[in-house]
Design a protein around this motif. Sequence first.
Motif, mmCIF file in Angstrom:
data_model
loop_
_atom_site.group_PDB
_atom_site.id
_atom_site.type_symbol
_atom_site.label_atom_id
_atom_site.label_comp_id
_atom_site.label_asym_id
_atom_site.label_seq_id
_atom_site.Cartn_x
_atom_site.Cartn_y
_atom_site.Cartn_z
ATOM 1 N N HIS A 180 -0.303 -1.106 2.921
ATOM 2 C CA HIS A 180 -1.727 0.203 1.722
ATOM 3 C C HIS A 180 -2.207 -1.166 1.442
ATOM 4 O O HIS A 180 -3.348 -1.246 1.092
ATOM 5 N N ASN A 233 -6.702 -1.737 0.686
ATOM 6 C CA ASN A 233 -6.963 -1.596 0.176
ATOM 7 C C ASN A 233 -8.015 -3.172 0.542
ATOM 8 O O ASN A 233 -9.017 -3.818 -0.385
ATOM 9 N N GLU A 234 -7.245 -4.373 0.836
ATOM 10 C CA GLU A 234 -7.798 -5.427 0.840
ATOM 11 C C GLU A 234 -9.277 -5.389 2.120
ATOM 12 O O GLU A 234 -10.229 -6.399 1.596
ATOM 13 N N ARG A 262 -10.704 -3.012 2.675
ATOM 14 C CA ARG A 262 -12.104 -2.024 1.846
ATOM 15 C C ARG A 262 -12.953 -3.109 0.939
ATOM 16 O O ARG A 262 -13.570 -2.436 0.291
ATOM 17 N N ARG A 263 -12.328 -3.143 0.260
ATOM 18 C CA ARG A 263 -12.879 -4.849 -1.016
ATOM 19 C C ARG A 263 -13.795 -5.610 0.194
ATOM 20 O O ARG A 263 -14.783 -5.604 -0.359
ATOM 21 N N SER A 276 -14.677 0.791 -2.429
ATOM 22 C CA SER A 276 -13.089 1.424 -3.709
ATOM 23 C C SER A 276 -12.301 1.424 -2.942
ATOM 24 O O SER A 276 -12.286 1.721 -1.777
ATOM 25 N N GLN A 277 -11.009 1.020 -3.389
ATOM 26 C CA GLN A 277 -10.433 1.122 -3.174
ATOM 27 C C GLN A 277 -9.117 2.609 -3.145
ATOM 28 O O GLN A 277 -9.660 3.482 -3.475
ATOM 29 N N LEU A 278 -8.342 2.739 -1.953
ATOM 30 C CA LEU A 278 -8.111 4.376 -1.473
ATOM 31 C C LEU A 278 -7.139 4.363 -2.712
ATOM 32 O O LEU A 278 -6.135 3.591 -2.780
ATOM 33 N N GLU A 279 -6.599 5.149 -3.281
ATOM 34 C CA GLU A 279 -5.352 5.713 -3.940
ATOM 35 C C GLU A 279 -4.582 6.085 -3.173
ATOM 36 O O GLU A 279 -4.171 6.515 -2.359
ATOM 37 N N TRP A 280 -2.939 6.113 -3.242
ATOM 38 C CA TRP A 280 -1.609 6.482 -3.422
ATOM 39 C C TRP A 280 -1.687 7.694 -2.893
ATOM 40 O O TRP A 280 -1.799 7.951 -4.369
ATOM 41 N N LYS A 318 -8.645 8.993 -1.099
ATOM 42 C CA LYS A 318 -6.765 8.894 -0.856
ATOM 43 C C LYS A 318 -6.068 8.495 0.059
ATOM 44 O O LYS A 318 -7.271 8.950 1.292
#
Length: 185
Positions: free
Chosen positions: A40, A44-45, A47-48, A53-57, A165
């Motif tokens: 996870h 997110n790295e 995506r950054r 934007s980061q994905l929520e868990w 998410k």
Amino acid sequence: MVALLLSCAAGDAHRTTSTGMPKERPRPAYSAASLEKKVHARINEERRKHGLSQLEWDDALARIARGHSKDMGARNYFSHYSPEGHDFLFRYEKGGYTCGVRIGRTIYQGAENIFQNNLADSVTTVNGREYYNWTSEDRIAETTVDGWMKSPGHRKNILTPHWGKEGIGISITPEGKVYITQNFC
């Protein structure tokens, strides 16, 4: 062939004994939950890096993903479809999960990535005995995300801007196969 394996192994001093034989290394403890979080974080790295934007868990998506990974490992298949032909949308519905991301006139219902990895980078056999070169959780997470990013369809899912998410579900078989499912909404 054995001589070749021994000479290759002998060049790696931290993995061999003074006689050139591979060192016995017990299988380390692996945590599927820890590995899920590492994958996870790497997602997110990525995506950054692409300005997203980061994905929520999402625990519910992780539960659904984990169920698919466990099913693949238990029944020895690797597919987005179960042997009965059920896809991720069926699993979402069965898990009581509804995804509906509206972009204009289109409603997106989710997406799925899968990957199969291994606990060992390699296995050397000498005189019928197997010696495992165990990998780390960090390396498993790295190679999983790298593999997805090299695959156009998986990469597209990871870099789709409207996903907010994700859930990662991992199952590790007794034989050392690592089944990884990533579900999006």
